[in-house]
Design a protein around this motif. Structure first.
Motif, PDB file in Angstrom:
ATOM      1  N   ARG A  23      -2.519  56.151 -36.762  1.00 34.42           N
ATOM      2  CA  ARG A  23      -2.193  57.580 -37.006  1.00 34.42           C
ATOM      3  C   ARG A  23      -0.640  57.708 -37.129  1.00 34.42           C
ATOM      4  O   ARG A  23       0.133  57.200 -36.454  1.00 34.42           O
ATOM      5  CB  ARG A  23      -2.423  58.632 -35.601  1.00 34.42           C
ATOM      6  CG  ARG A  23      -4.047  58.488 -35.554  1.00 34.42           C
ATOM      7  CD  ARG A  23      -4.483  59.657 -34.498  1.00 34.42           C
ATOM      8  NE  ARG A  23      -4.101  61.047 -34.925  1.00 34.42           N
ATOM      9  CZ  ARG A  23      -4.907  61.729 -35.670  1.00 34.42           C
ATOM     10  NH1 ARG A  23      -6.011  61.298 -35.993  1.00 34.42           N
ATOM     11  NH2 ARG A  23      -4.517  62.911 -36.235  1.00 34.42           N
ATOM     12  N   ASN A  24      -0.197  58.650 -38.019  1.00 37.03           N
ATOM     13  CA  ASN A  24       1.094  58.679 -38.383  1.00 37.03           C
ATOM     14  C   ASN A  24       2.056  60.038 -37.600  1.00 37.03           C
ATOM     15  O   ASN A  24       3.038  60.315 -37.707  1.00 37.03           O
ATOM     16  CB  ASN A  24       1.377  58.793 -39.963  1.00 37.03           C
ATOM     17  CG  ASN A  24       0.855  59.723 -40.606  1.00 37.03           C
ATOM     18  OD1 ASN A  24       0.251  60.859 -39.975  1.00 37.03           O
ATOM     19  ND2 ASN A  24       0.654  59.846 -41.880  1.00 37.03           N
ATOM     20  N   ASP A  25       1.033  60.616 -36.961  1.00 33.59           N
ATOM     21  CA  ASP A  25       1.557  61.798 -36.219  1.00 33.59           C
ATOM     22  C   ASP A  25       1.763  61.682 -34.792  1.00 33.59           C
ATOM     23  O   ASP A  25       2.198  62.397 -33.815  1.00 33.59           O
ATOM     24  CB  ASP A  25       0.385  63.067 -36.510  1.00 33.59           C
ATOM     25  CG  ASP A  25      -0.612  62.815 -35.848  1.00 33.59           C
ATOM     26  OD1 ASP A  25      -1.189  61.232 -35.661  1.00 33.59           O
ATOM     27  OD2 ASP A  25      -1.726  63.557 -35.390  1.00 33.59           O
TER      28      ASP A  25
ATOM     29  N   CYS B 169       3.886  58.763 -32.001  1.00 34.45           N
ATOM     30  CA  CYS B 169       5.000  57.808 -31.879  1.00 34.45           C
ATOM     31  C   CYS B 169       4.540  56.378 -31.322  1.00 34.45           C
ATOM     32  O   CYS B 169       3.586  56.422 -30.653  1.00 34.45           O
ATOM     33  CB  CYS B 169       6.271  58.286 -31.170  1.00 34.45           C
ATOM     34  SG  CYS B 169       5.978  58.383 -29.545  1.00 34.45           S
TER      35      CYS B 169
END
Length: 234
Positions: free
Chosen positions: A10-12, A14
């Motif tokens: 996931r890129n949402d 950190c």
């Protein structure tokens, strides 16, 4: 709802979110078809993250019937947190061989302290609510063919969001009896309606319990399916 599939990609979130999440997820477990993850009346002992296979929530009625109230597909979570502290109003059962991981209550509390992860759990809850509302409308207002078409579209859309479809094909293991338990139809009615949908050229059966959607627009129109209900941001 499918939001937890391939969590690490996931890129949402950190890198610290992912590290902390991974530290509170237990090792993968596998159970056979028909095994229970939780039963009505219990307090949920942990959250279950579905990795492979399908499960369902259902409620036992006095006549012994077990209407299915929701489906759990890969990427779904058994509960968005409330059930960890309250008496369950449903049971959770594997409807195929199932692989899953777990998060215990203490770990869940720590994860909820991470704003981005908490948003993901809340988004999962919102999508679950939207899906439940659609199921109510499905049973109360649509024809038998429409109900089945809507269910097929929903399961395809959820599988596609989790990256589990290929050229219109997807895993759909529900038996006619289980479809009946979802949609409030008799098995005979389910069988006849599926045959009609096939004759319209909308779907076809494939091997390994897969279905191929041949005409998405036609199937979605028949089922009055709204994909945006499954596209809430996390």
């Amino acid at each position: 709802m499918y939001l937890f599939h391939n969590f690490k990609a996931r890129n949402d979130l950190c890198s610290e979110d992912k590290r902390i999440f991974d530290s509170y997820v237990g090792p993968a477990q596998e159970v056979k078809k028909g095994s229970h993850l939780a039963r009505e009346g219990e307090t949920l002992k942990c959250l279950h993250l579905i990795e492979k296979g399908w499960a369902c929530r259902y409620r036992m009625l006095r006549d012994g019937s077990e209407p299915i109230t929701s489906l759990l597909l890969p990427g779904d979570i058994s509960d968005n947190g409330q059930g960890l502290h309250a008496r369950l109003e449903f049971s959770i059962k594997a409807i195929t061989p199932l692989r899953f991981t777990t998060i215990d209550p203490a770990g869940a509390e720590r994860l909820f302290e991470r704003p981005r992860i908490l948003r993901l759990f809340r988004a999962s809850g919102h999508i679950s609510h939207s899906t439940a509302l659609n199921w109510i409308i499905n049973v109360s207002a649509r024809s038998a063919e429409g109900r089945i078409a809507n269910l097929l579209c929903e399961c395809y859309a959820r599988s596609h969001a989790a990256g589990l479809t290929y050229r219109g094909r997807y895993f759909f293991p529900l038996t006619q009896t289980e479809i009946s338990d979802v949609l409030g139809l008799s098995s005979v009615h389910v069988s006849r309606s599926i045959s009609k949908i096939k004759r319209k050229g909308l779907i076809e059966n494939c091997d390994h319990k897969q279905i191929r959607i041949k005409n998405w627009r036609g199937l979605a129109t028949l089922g009055d399916f709204r994909q945006d209900d499954l596209e809430l941001s996390s």
